[in-house]
Design an enzyme around this catalytic site. Structure first.
Site, PDB file in Angstrom:
ATOM      1  N   LYS A   1      60.184  85.334 121.554  1.00  0.00           N
ATOM      2  CA  LYS A   1      60.500  84.040 121.758  1.00  0.00           C
ATOM      3  C   LYS A   1      59.461  83.128 120.760  1.00  0.00           C
ATOM      4  CE  LYS A   1      60.092  80.259 125.170  1.00  0.00           C
ATOM      5  NZ  LYS A   1      60.002  79.721 126.368  1.00  0.00           N
TER       6      LYS A   1
ATOM      7  N   GLU B   1      52.083  92.808 119.370  1.00  0.00           N
ATOM      8  CA  GLU B   1      52.520  93.939 119.428  1.00  0.00           C
ATOM      9  C   GLU B   1      53.978  94.171 118.606  1.00  0.00           C
ATOM     10  OE1 GLU B   1      51.438  92.337 121.877  1.00  0.00           O
ATOM     11  OE2 GLU B   1      50.972  93.593 123.745  1.00  0.00           O
TER      12      GLU B   1
ATOM     13  N   GLY C   1      60.541  83.817 128.962  1.00  0.00           N
ATOM     14  CA  GLY C   1      60.826  85.005 128.394  1.00  0.00           C
ATOM     15  C   GLY C   1      61.465  85.879 129.327  1.00  0.00           C
ATOM     16  N   ARG C   2      60.705  86.125 130.683  1.00  0.00           N
ATOM     17  CA  ARG C   2      61.460  86.896 131.594  1.00  0.00           C
ATOM     18  C   ARG C   2      62.817  86.546 132.251  1.00  0.00           C
ATOM     19  NH1 ARG C   2      56.634  84.348 132.653  1.00  0.00           N
ATOM     20  NH2 ARG C   2      56.560  82.779 134.501  1.00  0.00           N
TER      21      ARG C   2
ATOM     22  N   GLU D   1      54.545  88.167 137.015  1.00  0.00           N
ATOM     23  CA  GLU D   1      54.154  87.086 136.039  1.00  0.00           C
ATOM     24  C   GLU D   1      54.464  85.764 136.447  1.00  0.00           C
ATOM     25  OE1 GLU D   1      55.815  87.064 131.670  1.00  0.00           O
ATOM     26  OE2 GLU D   1      53.874  88.041 131.330  1.00  0.00           O
TER      27      GLU D   1
ATOM     28  N   HIS E   1      60.270 112.022 146.619  1.00  0.00           N
ATOM     29  CA  HIS E   1      59.480 113.492 146.379  1.00  0.00           C
ATOM     30  C   HIS E   1      58.184 113.058 145.837  1.00  0.00           C
ATOM     31  CE1 HIS E   1      62.995 115.777 147.647  1.00  0.00           C
ATOM     32  NE2 HIS E   1      63.678 114.855 147.066  1.00  0.00           N
TER      33      HIS E   1
ATOM     34  N   LYS F   1      44.756  88.574 125.273  1.00  0.00           N
ATOM     35  CA  LYS F   1      45.145  88.462 124.061  1.00  0.00           C
ATOM     36  C   LYS F   1      43.942  88.055 123.294  1.00  0.00           C
ATOM     37  CE  LYS F   1      49.973  87.301 125.258  1.00  0.00           C
ATOM     38  NZ  LYS F   1      50.987  86.133 124.879  1.00  0.00           N
TER      39      LYS F   1
HETATM   40  O1  F6P Z   1      52.246  88.089 127.184  1.00  0.00           O
HETATM   41  C1  F6P Z   1      53.154  87.743 127.947  1.00  0.00           C
HETATM   42  C2  F6P Z   1      54.535  87.176 127.469  1.00  0.00           C
HETATM   43  O2  F6P Z   1      54.193  85.991 126.937  1.00  0.00           O
HETATM   44  C3  F6P Z   1      55.843  87.326 128.165  1.00  0.00           C
HETATM   45  O3  F6P Z   1      55.825  86.186 129.164  1.00  0.00           O
HETATM   46  C4  F6P Z   1      56.733  87.343 127.335  1.00  0.00           C
HETATM   47  O4  F6P Z   1      57.897  87.949 127.853  1.00  0.00           O
HETATM   48  C5  F6P Z   1      56.010  88.577 126.336  1.00  0.00           C
HETATM   49  O5  F6P Z   1      54.744  87.956 126.363  1.00  0.00           O
HETATM   50  C6  F6P Z   1      57.058  88.481 124.937  1.00  0.00           C
HETATM   51  O6  F6P Z   1      56.446  87.169 124.201  1.00  0.00           O
HETATM   52  P1  F6P Z   1      57.479  87.045 122.918  1.00  0.00           P
HETATM   53  O7  F6P Z   1      58.900  87.144 123.377  1.00  0.00           O
HETATM   54  O8  F6P Z   1      57.157  85.441 122.562  1.00  0.00           O
HETATM   55  O9  F6P Z   1      57.116  87.861 122.056  1.00  0.00           O
END
Ligand code: F6P
Length: 536
Positions: free
Chosen positions: A202, A208, A261-262, A347, A378, A506
């Site tokens: 987003k 990452e 995002g979620r 979250e 199990h 972060k």
């Molecule tokens: O660190 C949490 C977060 O901001 C989530 O809310 C989000 O889904 C995820 O990181 C990934 O963010 P982006 O889509 O901006 O890479």
């Protein structure tokens, strides 16, 4: 007059008041099933094994009423900035609404843009699937590497695993973790000439995701040279940043700041799935989601599935102080549903202050964990049945078998029904003693063994049943939980659409990375300083 405060007090009092065990309530309340089983968008949701009496249930409904869940729902649908800490609407419903809807975010019509993006997604998905959009060497794409994390990963991963064909024409691989093993595994065995890379972020700033995108772009370039940038696709609410990264402008798919995002799987974040499954399947997912939206929007509170699921959770969480909840899909294809829900619930609602920054008056989201049944039986079910904590369970089951041997599906169903029953009814010590006596054990042996073989029972569960694991049912299941989370947020007075709690880690990681890469040592607590020194 009942106020939110008095409704909360009443709910908590009702929850702890002496009451019959859940199993006993069925005899007293002959209309229990009628009142506590609801149907919504093809899902049957049974809340009759929850610990509330019908009187408690009314008390919980009053809480929803006086906390103005209906008004909050109106404001959500009206596109008001319900995410007040970021001054944004939360209009994920607009993404799955049929063409012709008129959703407005903060007064601005968004539905036409949504439709235009859906059309672009469809055209692109079909071009990739037909081979009209091919790789730099002219070969058609056989694989997609989907790069993203959190909301840009969990939904697509869940949907792919739930709906993927047994022998897909286009294989999807996912790389979320910055651990280099993740990209190595995702790329293993793939031919760069036949691989499309979809980078989903987003913000397009997530450490990452950008690190993994660099690795995969380098892998493409090493094999195919600069022309391989045509293998890059991006999905982002910051399209200019994605283009600056090198993604061709006509392969950047946008979405909007009013999509959390979620809550974003319904947007172009689902592009990889739309390509891999075919756009029509993706559309069916949206349709199932839209049907649950319609249910939530238009159904009175007492029959409203997301509202009732939220109230059952709150009855356990706040009324009975139960900080954990297990979610067990009895479907191997829904194995990732618990991890998807972990982000959606924890979250969204893992918050300790309210919308005005004041400490919350009530405990918020429970920790969610789970795995597919019967595997979980199990592993951790021992604790669900006999542990010292009562952990409410949400079961998800699928009536009809998908692929494979139907007999095994019947075994699966027998197990999910049995587990819900066993948690509720338990097994009394007297019953166990009788059995052990009949087997000829001595009284001394029975005294030791009987308590160990006793099941306390009276352990609550919800049971969500879908007819078949179709795209529509999956869409409805996800939206059921999105709106459940929203209702809980309203009752707790928190903002379910921000996530400030992810920021501190972060920013510290950015500083520590510089140190690990040879920069000057920072000021740390002794434990952290020793770790940095050890790893340098
Ligand atoms: O660190 C949490 C977060 O901001 C989530 O809310 C989000 O889904 C995820 O990181 C990934 O963010 P982006 O889509 O901006 O890479």
């Amino acid at each position: 007059m009942t106020t939110p405060d008095s409704a909360w007090t009443n709910l908590k009092k009702a929850a702890v008041a002496a009451r019959d065990p859940i199993a006993g309530l069925f005899a007293i309340e002959t209309d229990r099933l009628e009142k506590l089983v609801v149907e919504a968008a093809g899902l049957r949701i049974d809340l009759s094994k929850q610990p509330w009496s019908l009187g408690d249930f009314d008390t919980a409904l009053t809480l929803a009423k006086v906390c103005d869940v209906e008004g909050a729902r109106n404001r959500l649908w009206a596109g008001e900035p319900v995410n007040i800490s970021e001054n944004r609407a939360a209009l994920h419903m607009a993404l799955r609404a049929p063409d012709g809807a008129d959703f407005k975010a903060d007064g601005v019509l968004v539905s036409r843009e949504v439709e235009a993006t859906r059309n672009a997604m469809r055209a692109f998905a079909e071009a990739v699937r037909s081979g009209a959009k091919a790789g730099a060497t002219g070969k058609p794409f056989k694989a997609i590497v989907h790069i993203g994390i959190g909301g840009s990963d969990l939904g697509p991963r869940l949907i792919w695993e739930a709906l993927r064909p047994l022998n897909p024409e286009i294989e999807l691989r996912f790389a979320a973790n910055v651990d280099p093993s993740e990209t190595a595994l995702a790329l293993a065995g793939l031919d760069p000439a036949e691989t499309l890379v979809v980078v989903v972020s987003k913000t397009f700033t997530t450490q990452e995701t950008l690190a993994n995108a660099e690795v995969v772009r380098a892998w493409l370039r090493a094999a195919l040279g600069p022309a391989s940038d045509s293998h890059l696709v991006a999905v982002s609410a910051a399209p200019a940043v994605a283009q600056a990264f090198g993604v061709p402008a006509d392969q950047v798919f946008g979405f909007w700041d009013w999509v959390g995002g979620r809550y974003s799987i319904w947007s172009a974040v689902g592009l990889s799935c739309a390509i891999g499954l075919g756009y029509d399947v993706f559309q069916r997912l949206l349709d199932g989601g839209a049907e649950m939206d319609h249910h939530f929007r238009h159904t009175p509170l007492l029959l409203n599935a997301p509202v009732l699921l939220a109230l059952a959770h709150i009855f356990n969480r706040d009324g009975l102080d139960r900080p954990l909840r297990a979610v067990i899909p009895y479907a191997a294809r829904l194995r990732l549903f618990p991890s998807f829900l972990q982000q959606l619930e924890m979250e969204s609602n893992g918050k300790r202050v309210d919308q005005q920054g004041r400490p919350v008056a009530h405990a918020t989201a429970a920790s969610v964990f789970g795995d597919a049944g019967t595997n979980g039986q199990h592993a951790f079910f021992q604790m669900l049945h006999q542990g010292t904590d009562v952990i409410p369970v949400d079961f998800v089951a699928v009536a009809k078998a998908g692929e494979g041997e139907p007999v095994n599906h019947t075994i699966l169903l027998a197990n999910v029904i049995a587990q819900a029953q066993a948690l509720m009814t338990g097994r009394s010590e007297a019953d166990v003693r009788e059995e052990l006596t009949a087997k000829g054990l001595t009284p001394a042996e029975i005294d030791i063994l009987a308590p160990q073989r006793t099941f306390p029972g009276d352990r609550p569960s919800s049971f969500i049943l879908m007819d078949a694991l179709t795209p529509e049912a999956l869409g409805a299941l996800i939206v059921l939980h999105e709106h459940k989370v929203f209702v809980e947020g309203v009752l707790w007075g928190i903002n379910s659409f921000d996530q400030w709690g992810v920021e501190l880690g972060k920013s510290l990681a950015t500083r520590i990375l510089a140190e690990l890469q040879g920069g000057a040592s920072g000021v740390h607590d002794p434990s952290t300083a020793a770790l940095v020194a050890r790893l340098k």
